[in-house]
Design a protein around this motif. Structure first.
Motif, short mmCIF file in Angstrom:
data_model
loop_
_atom_site.label_atom_id
_atom_site.label_comp_id
_atom_site.label_asym_id
_atom_site.label_seq_id
_atom_site.Cartn_x
_atom_site.Cartn_y
_atom_site.Cartn_z
N ALA A 30 16.88 38.64 -6.62
CA ALA A 30 17.25 38.82 -5.43
C ALA A 30 16.30 39.60 -5.08
O ALA A 30 15.94 40.13 -3.90
N LEU A 31 14.98 39.67 -5.98
CA LEU A 31 13.66 40.82 -5.31
C LEU A 31 12.94 40.19 -4.74
O LEU A 31 12.39 40.12 -4.20
N ALA A 32 12.89 38.24 -5.21
CA ALA A 32 12.72 37.56 -3.98
C ALA A 32 13.12 38.07 -3.07
O ALA A 32 12.09 37.66 -1.47
N VAL A 33 14.31 37.71 -2.61
CA VAL A 33 15.09 38.10 -1.23
C VAL A 33 14.36 39.69 -0.54
O VAL A 33 14.48 39.38 0.45
N ARG A 67 20.02 45.80 1.71
CA ARG A 67 20.61 46.66 0.88
C ARG A 67 21.74 45.34 -0.15
O ARG A 67 22.70 45.95 -0.78
N LYS A 68 22.47 44.51 0.20
CA LYS A 68 22.79 43.37 -0.57
C LYS A 68 22.54 42.90 -1.76
O LYS A 68 23.14 43.14 -2.16
N GLN A 69 20.93 42.94 -1.34
CA GLN A 69 20.67 42.12 -2.51
C GLN A 69 20.44 43.35 -3.20
O GLN A 69 20.55 43.47 -4.29
N VAL A 70 20.26 44.67 -3.12
CA VAL A 70 19.38 46.05 -3.93
C VAL A 70 21.11 46.13 -5.00
O VAL A 70 21.15 46.16 -5.73
N ALA A 71 22.31 46.20 -3.74
CA ALA A 71 23.69 46.21 -4.63
C ALA A 71 23.68 44.80 -5.38
O ALA A 71 24.44 45.09 -6.89
N ARG A 72 23.68 44.19 -5.79
CA ARG A 72 23.37 42.79 -7.12
C ARG A 72 22.85 43.20 -7.62
O ARG A 72 23.45 43.13 -8.53
N LEU A 73 21.76 43.11 -7.39
CA LEU A 73 20.76 44.02 -8.40
C LEU A 73 20.81 45.06 -9.42
O LEU A 73 21.23 44.52 -10.65
#
Length: 221
Positions: A30-33, A67-73
């Motif tokens: 997620a951080l990489a994306v 935003r999607k990756q922040v929510a997933r993380l």
């Protein structure tokens, strides 16, 4: 502390030993994306500073991805924090649907490497049960891990959740080569017996339907 209690403590720690590397891997993905998309946004800003026209749709797409990756993380962190609260193996009221999605999410990268997809479905939501949450996560993780390793790649593994009377059921389908002796391959007899007893649960194999059935009985406080 008797033998069963010792085994239960060992299996609780085993869950964290197995789960945390997967969590770390998913978090790093997620951080990489996020980092990649933030870099692209910086490139667009630099281009704009040089007088080039901004592609607003592209910027909006990059922002949505971040935003999607922040929510997933954030969801992953909350899942791990919730599991940590159950490390003492006290009984808690949890949502079986959320538990199942948590395990499938943490195993998603491992599943993707075998081109396997998890399909989680529930007859109702939420399905609330009173149980030992970490042990439940552990037995579900172990079953799904076995399901992925058995059979061909490119499959769909179904997880159907339902409530029948005072019992909650997890039906795992799409497992090839499922036989009665598979029960020991999923988890050795001693550990499995202790974990299921602590959960007031049964693990049943339906060889004809190729279904692994976890039956969780009512657990009184």
């Amino acid at each position: 502390m008797d033998r069963d209690d010792t085994t239960v403590c060992q299996e609780t720690l085993q869950y964290f030993k197995t789960m945390l590397p997967s969590f770390s891997h998913e978090a790093k993905n997620a951080l990489a994306v996020i980092n990649e998309n933030a870099g692209l946004m910086s490139d667009y800003i630099l281009m704009a500073q040089k007088g080039k026209t901004l592609d607003l749709e592209r910027l909006s797409s990059l922002s949505t991805t971040i935003r999607k990756q922040v929510a997933r993380l954030n969801n992953l962190i909350m899942d791990v924090r919730q599991a940590a609260h159950g490390v003492d193996n006290s009984n808690q009221t949890v949502c079986l649907v959320q538990h199942t999605r948590q395990v499938s999410e943490l195993l998603s990268t491992k599943a993707a490497m075998r081109s396997i997809q998890f399909n989680v479905s529930a007859m109702e939501e939420p399905i609330l049960i009173h149980t030992r949450p970490v042990l439940l996560l552990h037995i579900m993780w172990t079953c799904l891990d076995y399901a992925m390793q058995t059979g061909e790649q490119g499959r769909h593994i179904g997880l159907s959740l339902e409530k029948r009377g005072e019992n909650a059921l997890v039906l795992i389908s799409g497992i090839d080569k499922l036989k009665p002796e598979s029960i020991t391959a999923i988890m050795p007899d001693e550990q499995r017996s202790s974990v299921l007893s602590a959960l007031n649960a049964e693990l049943v194999i339906d060889e004809n339907e190729k279904i692994l059935l976890l039956i969780i009985g009512k657990h009184h406080a």
